[in-house]
Scaffold this motif. Sequence first.
Motif, PDB file in Angstrom:
ATOM      1  N   LEU A 177     -94.246 -62.321  25.937  1.00  0.00           N
ATOM      2  CA  LEU A 177     -93.423 -62.101  24.752  1.00  0.00           C
ATOM      3  C   LEU A 177     -94.099 -62.575  23.477  1.00  0.00           C
ATOM      4  O   LEU A 177     -93.689 -62.206  22.373  1.00  0.00           O
ATOM      5  CB  LEU A 177     -92.083 -62.827  24.907  1.00  0.00           C
ATOM      6  N   TRP A 208     -81.264 -53.236  26.217  1.00  0.00           N
ATOM      7  CA  TRP A 208     -81.401 -54.167  25.091  1.00  0.00           C
ATOM      8  C   TRP A 208     -82.731 -53.927  24.406  1.00  0.00           C
ATOM      9  O   TRP A 208     -83.757 -53.876  25.068  1.00  0.00           O
ATOM     10  CB  TRP A 208     -81.372 -55.636  25.533  1.00  0.00           C
ATOM     11  N   LEU A 265     -92.919 -56.877  30.204  1.00  0.00           N
ATOM     12  CA  LEU A 265     -92.596 -57.537  28.937  1.00  0.00           C
ATOM     13  C   LEU A 265     -93.653 -57.265  27.870  1.00  0.00           C
ATOM     14  O   LEU A 265     -93.339 -57.229  26.678  1.00  0.00           O
ATOM     15  CB  LEU A 265     -92.405 -59.035  29.153  1.00  0.00           C
ATOM     16  N   LYS A 286     -92.360 -55.576  24.385  1.00  0.00           N
ATOM     17  CA  LYS A 286     -92.743 -56.109  23.068  1.00  0.00           C
ATOM     18  C   LYS A 286     -93.407 -55.017  22.229  1.00  0.00           C
ATOM     19  O   LYS A 286     -93.152 -54.909  21.017  1.00  0.00           O
ATOM     20  CB  LYS A 286     -93.696 -57.294  23.247  1.00  0.00           C
ATOM     21  N   LYS A 310     -86.364 -57.005  16.059  1.00  0.00           N
ATOM     22  CA  LYS A 310     -86.094 -57.252  17.477  1.00  0.00           C
ATOM     23  C   LYS A 310     -87.323 -57.791  18.205  1.00  0.00           C
ATOM     24  O   LYS A 310     -87.187 -58.538  19.179  1.00  0.00           O
ATOM     25  CB  LYS A 310     -85.587 -55.979  18.149  1.00  0.00           C
ATOM     26  N   LEU A 321     -87.191 -61.114  20.408  1.00  0.00           N
ATOM     27  CA  LEU A 321     -87.666 -61.159  21.791  1.00  0.00           C
ATOM     28  C   LEU A 321     -88.665 -62.290  21.978  1.00  0.00           C
ATOM     29  O   LEU A 321     -88.589 -63.052  22.953  1.00  0.00           O
ATOM     30  CB  LEU A 321     -88.312 -59.822  22.159  1.00  0.00           C
ATOM     31  N   LYS A 349     -87.577 -65.861  22.757  1.00  0.00           N
ATOM     32  CA  LYS A 349     -87.071 -66.208  24.093  1.00  0.00           C
ATOM     33  C   LYS A 349     -88.179 -66.677  25.031  1.00  0.00           C
ATOM     34  O   LYS A 349     -87.914 -67.033  26.182  1.00  0.00           O
ATOM     35  CB  LYS A 349     -86.352 -65.011  24.716  1.00  0.00           C
TER      36      LYS A 349
END
Length: 234
Positions: A27, A61, A146, A150, A165, A169, A172
């Motif tokens: 991420l 999401w 991931l 991204k 966003k 992301l 997290k």
Amino acid sequence: MIDDLKFINEKDAQDTLGTAAKQGQQLEIHYDFQVKAKSFDNIVLSGMGGSALAAMVAQSWPGFNIPFIISRGYSIPKFVDSKTLFFASSYSGNTEETLSAIKLAESTGAEIVVIASGGKLKDIAESNHYPIAILPSGLQPRHAVLYGLKAILQFTDQFEITNNKATELASKSGYIKSIVEAWKPEILSKDNLAKQIALELMGKSIVVYAGPLLYPIAYKWKISFNENAKHIAW
């Protein structure tokens, strides 16, 4: 056996467990491309297997206020035109279905962007000056979800389809890093929920069920049983 690190290392020669433990780091990546804000009627991502998984997550999401279609195969939807944001996604960069699809998309005037670690797709992007998110190489595509998510969000943020966003992301990452600490191989099964689940499911046929919001995660878990553990799951 499940607490024997030597046994685990023998069975996990490609360090799948190590890759899983480093998911939070995916991420934190920032891709080196720039695009200008633009209005689109729809989004299409062409990808197969693990290269389409990130798009499945993105549909759940953050979700989008315009249609977002995943196209698996050699062709593309007939509605693709100059008002389409078209993602060509192939981790290897050599998936023949995606290479076919990008050629078709080029003839429609769609806005083309590329997600790949290299291969022919990277060459096409560079030759045609398409924006490209170059993924770190050396993984199985299903282990790079991931990274792909991204990349999608960094593109949609820059096009102003989504709002910040990719940064949300990335925030997290620390949470993911913290929760996987309790699931590492060196943590004994009595304190390790991941090992406890593995022991409970050993020798059983597995059905993973979820509602629409968590469907992509359930599907990813099912794939992990199939491809990592070579275990029947639906």
